[in-house]
Design a protein around this motif. Structure first.
Motif, mmCIF file in Angstrom:
data_model
loop_
_atom_site.group_PDB
_atom_site.id
_atom_site.type_symbol
_atom_site.label_atom_id
_atom_site.label_comp_id
_atom_site.label_asym_id
_atom_site.label_seq_id
_atom_site.Cartn_x
_atom_site.Cartn_y
_atom_site.Cartn_z
ATOM 1 N N SER A 159 0.903 -1.247 0.222
ATOM 2 C CA SER A 159 0.002 0.070 0.065
ATOM 3 C C SER A 159 0.951 1.295 0.135
ATOM 4 O O SER A 159 0.686 2.444 -0.655
ATOM 5 C CB SER A 159 -0.875 -0.046 1.130
ATOM 6 N N LEU A 160 2.070 1.375 0.997
ATOM 7 C CA LEU A 160 2.909 2.503 0.701
ATOM 8 C C LEU A 160 3.504 2.742 -0.361
ATOM 9 O O LEU A 160 3.632 3.861 -0.900
ATOM 10 C CB LEU A 160 4.065 2.343 1.871
ATOM 11 N N ALA A 161 3.771 1.378 -1.215
ATOM 12 C CA ALA A 161 4.516 1.571 -2.428
ATOM 13 C C ALA A 161 3.681 2.250 -3.441
ATOM 14 O O ALA A 161 3.932 3.149 -4.256
ATOM 15 C CB ALA A 161 5.105 0.404 -3.083
ATOM 16 N N LEU A 162 2.349 1.934 -3.324
ATOM 17 C CA LEU A 162 1.294 2.463 -4.209
ATOM 18 C C LEU A 162 1.142 3.875 -4.003
ATOM 19 O O LEU A 162 1.101 4.716 -5.118
ATOM 20 C CB LEU A 162 -0.025 1.708 -3.849
ATOM 21 N N ILE A 179 0.210 -4.418 -11.660
ATOM 22 C CA ILE A 179 0.089 -5.832 -11.677
ATOM 23 C C ILE A 179 1.424 -6.479 -10.911
ATOM 24 O O ILE A 179 1.405 -7.193 -10.246
ATOM 25 C CB ILE A 179 0.484 -6.268 -13.316
ATOM 26 N N GLN A 180 2.558 -5.675 -10.667
ATOM 27 C CA GLN A 180 3.703 -6.229 -9.965
ATOM 28 C C GLN A 180 3.326 -6.276 -8.661
ATOM 29 O O GLN A 180 3.775 -7.117 -8.033
ATOM 30 C CB GLN A 180 4.979 -5.092 -10.491
ATOM 31 N N LEU A 181 2.694 -5.248 -8.074
ATOM 32 C CA LEU A 181 2.300 -5.314 -6.815
ATOM 33 C C LEU A 181 1.404 -6.453 -6.578
ATOM 34 O O LEU A 181 1.517 -7.161 -5.417
ATOM 35 C CB LEU A 181 1.466 -3.925 -6.286
ATOM 36 N N ARG A 196 1.298 -9.078 -8.179
ATOM 37 C CA ARG A 196 1.968 -10.448 -8.186
ATOM 38 C C ARG A 196 2.660 -10.523 -6.808
ATOM 39 O O ARG A 196 2.952 -11.945 -6.686
ATOM 40 C CB ARG A 196 2.797 -10.470 -9.501
ATOM 41 N N SER A 197 3.247 -9.719 -6.211
ATOM 42 C CA SER A 197 4.043 -9.831 -5.108
ATOM 43 C C SER A 197 3.255 -10.346 -3.988
ATOM 44 O O SER A 197 3.623 -11.208 -3.084
ATOM 45 C CB SER A 197 4.713 -8.628 -4.790
ATOM 46 N N ILE A 198 1.899 -10.079 -3.863
ATOM 47 C CA ILE A 198 1.047 -10.534 -3.040
ATOM 48 C C ILE A 198 0.659 -11.937 -3.331
ATOM 49 O O ILE A 198 0.332 -12.773 -2.409
ATOM 50 C CB ILE A 198 -0.366 -9.623 -2.897
ATOM 51 N N LEU A 199 0.248 -12.266 -4.467
ATOM 52 C CA LEU A 199 0.084 -13.531 -4.876
ATOM 53 C C LEU A 199 1.093 -14.577 -4.447
ATOM 54 O O LEU A 199 0.883 -15.570 -3.871
ATOM 55 C CB LEU A 199 -0.080 -13.689 -6.273
ATOM 56 N N THR A 200 2.425 -14.154 -4.846
ATOM 57 C CA THR A 200 3.531 -14.878 -4.309
ATOM 58 C C THR A 200 3.406 -15.348 -2.987
ATOM 59 O O THR A 200 3.784 -16.286 -2.184
ATOM 60 C CB THR A 200 4.603 -14.214 -4.724
#
Length: 234
Positions: free
Chosen positions: A35-38, A198-200, A202-206
């Motif tokens: 969330s912070l990165a967003l 999408i990158q964010l 995918r990081s959560i999906l991992t």
């Protein structure tokens, strides 16, 4: 202090990314860093757009502003710029992924014909407010229903009653939660910011694929919208 050059100021009235991430928890409380990165990305994007507008820009962060309520603090930011000698102020936030420099320049152009320009957000708020000094009254402006889904209709009614001249830009999405982010992603479909989202995700999906959500699901607060992998459809 009087300002003697430009008649129009750009006000970026911002919530700092860390506070945004804490309050909105777009990816749930256990995914604070995403969330912070967003919100850091959105702030960087807003800085670029402000520079491209060519307008003299003033950044005001809500947590450093004087006033008891959001309305009082936000109104004071307008009042301060009018007191410096600006005739018109265009205000935007730092959490609108669909904001483009064209919206700001359109507002600047429309200010020649209208006293008030509003950029409505889909949640009932506004992503852009442009006002003329001659029609700004600090007290009534501060008492509008800020941070509610009634704001746009209330502010439009206020200025229509004053002069009948309100120009409305297109609707945009501001990021309040996971659903608003995914709606924006669906509209965007491509581009640099789309790839960042999408990158964010995918990081959560991992994170989920590692099975860690099984343990955190028992201790995570109910604000987490990503309690299982099916929420990440991309």
């Amino acid at each position: 202090m009087k300002h003697s050059n430009s008649k129009i100021a750009l006000l970026v009235y911002a919530i700092c990314p860390r506070i945004q991430a804490e309050k909105k928890a777009v990816f749930g409380s256990i995914h604070f860093q995403q969330s912070l990165a967003l919100f850091e990305k959105l702030q960087d994007r807003t800085q670029r757009i402000a520079q491209e507008s060519g307008l003299e820009t003033f950044w005001v962060f809500d947590d450093t502003q004087v006033g008891k309520s959001f309305g009082e603090r936000y109104s004071k930011a307008f009042a301060d710029l009018f007191q410096q000698g600006f005739e018109q102020v265009i205000s935007v936030g730092n959490d609108i992924p669909g904001l483009e420099v064209a919206h700001i320049l359109d507002a600047k152009s429309q200010l020649q014909n209208s006293q008030t320009i509003l950029g409505p957000a889909e949640d009932g708020g506004n992503y852009l407010i442009a006002l003329s000094r001659s029609h700004f009254e600090e007290k009534s402006f501060s008492q509008l229903p800020w941070n509610s889904n009634k704001l746009h209709s209330a502010i439009k009614g206020l200025f229509q009653n004053q002069n009948g001249s309100v120009f409305q830009l297109e609707y945009l999405i501001d990021i309040d939660d996971f659903n608003s982010l995914t709606r924006f992603k669906a509209e965007l479909k491509s581009g640099e910011f789309y790839r960042f989202i999408i990158q964010l995700l995918r990081s959560i999906l991992t994170f989920f694929e590692k099975g860690e959500y099984f343990f955190n699901d028992r201790i995570t607060s109910k604000d987490n919208p990503l309690r299982a992998p099916p929420a990440l459809n991309f």
